[in-house]
Write a protein that holds these residues in place. Sequence first.
Motif, PDB file in Angstrom:
ATOM      1  N   MET A   1     -12.068  -1.527  70.095  1.00  0.00           N
ATOM      2  CA  MET A   1     -12.132  -0.667  68.910  1.00  0.00           C
ATOM      3  C   MET A   1     -13.184   0.436  69.055  1.00  0.00           C
ATOM      4  O   MET A   1     -13.094   1.460  68.395  1.00  0.00           O
ATOM      5  N   LEU A   2     -14.170   0.234  69.910  1.00  0.00           N
ATOM      6  CA  LEU A   2     -15.220   1.228  70.096  1.00  0.00           C
ATOM      7  C   LEU A   2     -14.836   2.356  71.048  1.00  0.00           C
ATOM      8  O   LEU A   2     -15.523   3.360  71.117  1.00  0.00           O
ATOM      9  N   VAL A   3     -13.729   2.204  71.767  1.00  0.00           N
ATOM     10  CA  VAL A   3     -13.307   3.237  72.714  1.00  0.00           C
ATOM     11  C   VAL A   3     -12.683   4.388  71.940  1.00  0.00           C
ATOM     12  O   VAL A   3     -11.830   4.203  71.085  1.00  0.00           O
ATOM     13  N   ARG A   4     -13.145   5.596  72.239  1.00  0.00           N
ATOM     14  CA  ARG A   4     -12.619   6.792  71.588  1.00  0.00           C
ATOM     15  C   ARG A   4     -11.714   7.535  72.577  1.00  0.00           C
ATOM     16  O   ARG A   4     -12.065   7.704  73.726  1.00  0.00           O
ATOM     17  N   GLU A   5     -10.573   7.982  72.078  1.00  0.00           N
ATOM     18  CA  GLU A   5      -9.662   8.773  72.904  1.00  0.00           C
ATOM     19  C   GLU A   5     -10.008  10.247  72.739  1.00  0.00           C
ATOM     20  O   GLU A   5     -10.379  10.697  71.672  1.00  0.00           O
ATOM     21  N   HIS A   6      -9.866  10.989  73.836  1.00  0.00           N
ATOM     22  CA  HIS A   6     -10.044  12.428  73.768  1.00  0.00           C
ATOM     23  C   HIS A   6      -8.738  13.034  73.285  1.00  0.00           C
ATOM     24  O   HIS A   6      -7.698  12.867  73.904  1.00  0.00           O
ATOM     25  N   THR A   7      -8.789  13.711  72.181  1.00  0.00           N
ATOM     26  CA  THR A   7      -7.583  14.356  71.658  1.00  0.00           C
ATOM     27  C   THR A   7      -7.786  15.862  71.646  1.00  0.00           C
ATOM     28  O   THR A   7      -8.896  16.362  71.420  1.00  0.00           O
ATOM     29  N   ALA A   8      -6.730  16.576  71.890  1.00  0.00           N
ATOM     30  CA  ALA A   8      -6.789  18.034  71.881  1.00  0.00           C
ATOM     31  C   ALA A   8      -6.806  18.504  70.429  1.00  0.00           C
ATOM     32  O   ALA A   8      -6.036  18.036  69.586  1.00  0.00           O
TER      33      ALA A   8
ATOM     34  N   VAL B   1     -14.989 -10.495  71.018  1.00  0.00           N
ATOM     35  CA  VAL B   1     -15.826  -9.475  71.645  1.00  0.00           C
ATOM     36  C   VAL B   1     -14.959  -8.424  72.329  1.00  0.00           C
ATOM     37  O   VAL B   1     -15.217  -7.220  72.215  1.00  0.00           O
ATOM     38  N   SER B   2     -13.899  -8.861  73.016  1.00  0.00           N
ATOM     39  CA  SER B   2     -12.983  -7.919  73.668  1.00  0.00           C
ATOM     40  C   SER B   2     -12.341  -6.992  72.647  1.00  0.00           C
ATOM     41  O   SER B   2     -12.266  -5.777  72.856  1.00  0.00           O
ATOM     42  N   ALA B   3     -11.881  -7.544  71.546  1.00  0.00           N
ATOM     43  CA  ALA B   3     -11.244  -6.733  70.507  1.00  0.00           C
ATOM     44  C   ALA B   3     -12.238  -5.728  69.930  1.00  0.00           C
ATOM     45  O   ALA B   3     -11.889  -4.565  69.695  1.00  0.00           O
ATOM     46  N   LEU B   4     -13.470  -6.141  69.705  1.00  0.00           N
ATOM     47  CA  LEU B   4     -14.489  -5.221  69.189  1.00  0.00           C
ATOM     48  C   LEU B   4     -14.781  -4.096  70.181  1.00  0.00           C
ATOM     49  O   LEU B   4     -14.929  -2.935  69.783  1.00  0.00           O
ATOM     50  N   LEU B   5     -14.860  -4.429  71.459  1.00  0.00           N
ATOM     51  CA  LEU B   5     -15.105  -3.400  72.466  1.00  0.00           C
ATOM     52  C   LEU B   5     -13.951  -2.414  72.542  1.00  0.00           C
ATOM     53  O   LEU B   5     -14.168  -1.208  72.694  1.00  0.00           O
TER      54      LEU B   5
ATOM     55  N   ALA C   1      -4.958  -3.730  76.436  1.00  0.00           N
ATOM     56  CA  ALA C   1      -5.840  -3.300  77.512  1.00  0.00           C
ATOM     57  C   ALA C   1      -5.103  -2.407  78.509  1.00  0.00           C
ATOM     58  O   ALA C   1      -5.652  -1.400  78.962  1.00  0.00           O
ATOM     59  N   HIS C   2      -3.869  -2.742  78.828  1.00  0.00           N
ATOM     60  CA  HIS C   2      -3.081  -1.919  79.755  1.00  0.00           C
ATOM     61  C   HIS C   2      -2.808  -0.544  79.166  1.00  0.00           C
ATOM     62  O   HIS C   2      -2.935   0.470  79.854  1.00  0.00           O
ATOM     63  N   ALA C   3      -2.428  -0.491  77.903  1.00  0.00           N
ATOM     64  CA  ALA C   3      -2.155   0.798  77.258  1.00  0.00           C
ATOM     65  C   ALA C   3      -3.419   1.639  77.172  1.00  0.00           C
ATOM     66  O   ALA C   3      -3.396   2.849  77.436  1.00  0.00           O
ATOM     67  N   LEU C   4      -4.533   1.014  76.843  1.00  0.00           N
ATOM     68  CA  LEU C   4      -5.801   1.733  76.747  1.00  0.00           C
ATOM     69  C   LEU C   4      -6.227   2.249  78.106  1.00  0.00           C
ATOM     70  O   LEU C   4      -6.657   3.405  78.237  1.00  0.00           O
ATOM     71  N   LEU C   5      -6.085   1.433  79.128  1.00  0.00           N
ATOM     72  CA  LEU C   5      -6.427   1.850  80.486  1.00  0.00           C
ATOM     73  C   LEU C   5      -5.569   3.035  80.915  1.00  0.00           C
ATOM     74  O   LEU C   5      -6.065   3.994  81.513  1.00  0.00           O
ATOM     75  N   ASN C   6      -4.297   2.997  80.584  1.00  0.00           N
ATOM     76  CA  ASN C   6      -3.395   4.094  80.910  1.00  0.00           C
ATOM     77  C   ASN C   6      -3.818   5.385  80.207  1.00  0.00           C
ATOM     78  O   ASN C   6      -3.708   6.470  80.770  1.00  0.00           O
ATOM     79  N   ASP C   7      -4.309   5.278  78.985  1.00  0.00           N
ATOM     80  CA  ASP C   7      -4.693   6.457  78.217  1.00  0.00           C
ATOM     81  C   ASP C   7      -6.016   7.073  78.654  1.00  0.00           C
ATOM     82  O   ASP C   7      -6.198   8.275  78.546  1.00  0.00           O
ATOM     83  N   VAL C   8      -6.957   6.258  79.123  1.00  0.00           N
ATOM     84  CA  VAL C   8      -8.296   6.783  79.407  1.00  0.00           C
ATOM     85  C   VAL C   8      -8.545   7.118  80.874  1.00  0.00           C
ATOM     86  O   VAL C   8      -9.568   7.708  81.197  1.00  0.00           O
ATOM     87  N   VAL C   9      -7.614   6.768  81.766  1.00  0.00           N
ATOM     88  CA  VAL C   9      -7.806   7.028  83.193  1.00  0.00           C
ATOM     89  C   VAL C   9      -6.894   8.172  83.624  1.00  0.00           C
ATOM     90  O   VAL C   9      -5.729   8.227  83.237  1.00  0.00           O
ATOM     91  N   ASP C  10      -7.446   9.099  84.421  1.00  0.00           N
ATOM     92  CA  ASP C  10      -6.643  10.201  84.950  1.00  0.00           C
ATOM     93  C   ASP C  10      -5.507   9.658  85.807  1.00  0.00           C
ATOM     94  O   ASP C  10      -5.626   8.608  86.444  1.00  0.00           O
ATOM     95  N   ALA C  11      -4.411  10.412  85.842  1.00  0.00           N
ATOM     96  CA  ALA C  11      -3.215   9.975  86.573  1.00  0.00           C
ATOM     97  C   ALA C  11      -3.512   9.707  88.046  1.00  0.00           C
ATOM     98  O   ALA C  11      -2.967   8.774  88.630  1.00  0.00           O
ATOM     99  N   ALA C  12      -4.384  10.502  88.660  1.00  0.00           N
ATOM    100  CA  ALA C  12      -4.691  10.331  90.081  1.00  0.00           C
ATOM    101  C   ALA C  12      -5.469   9.048  90.369  1.00  0.00           C
ATOM    102  O   ALA C  12      -5.480   8.567  91.494  1.00  0.00           O
ATOM    103  N   GLU C  13      -6.094   8.472  89.357  1.00  0.00           N
ATOM    104  CA  GLU C  13      -6.940   7.290  89.554  1.00  0.00           C
ATOM    105  C   GLU C  13      -6.353   6.028  88.925  1.00  0.00           C
ATOM    106  O   GLU C  13      -6.982   4.979  88.945  1.00  0.00           O
TER     107      GLU C  13
END
Length: 86
Positions: free
Chosen positions: A76-83, A70-74, A12-24
Motif C-alpha cells: 500500500m505504501l508503493v506509489r505509481e508514477h502517473t503522467a 506487513v506485506s500488504a502494508l508495504l 506482487a506480480h502486477a505491482l512488479l510489472n508496473d514499477v519496473v522498466d520493460a528492459a529490466e
Amino acid sequence: MFAIPDALQPMAHALLNDVVDAAERGAAFGLFNLVGEIGAVISPALSGTLFDHYGSWTHAVYIDGALMLVSALLYMLVREHTARAA
C-alpha cells in the motif's frame, strides 16, 4: 509458509510489472522468484523448528499472518508514477 503468501502473489506480480522498466522486467521477475524459492526452502525447516519448540503450529501460523499483513502494508505504501495532464 514464510515466502510471499499465495494470496498476495498476483498483486506482487502486477505491482512488479508496473514499477519496473520493460528492459529490466526479466531480471526483476527472476530476482522475485529467487527470493520466493529461498523462502520455500527455508520455510519447512523454520516451521518444523517452531513446531518442535512450541509443540503446536500456532506460532508458525501467527508469524505467517503477521508477514502477510506487513506485506500488504508495504504494498500500500508503493506509489505509481502517473503522467499528469498539462
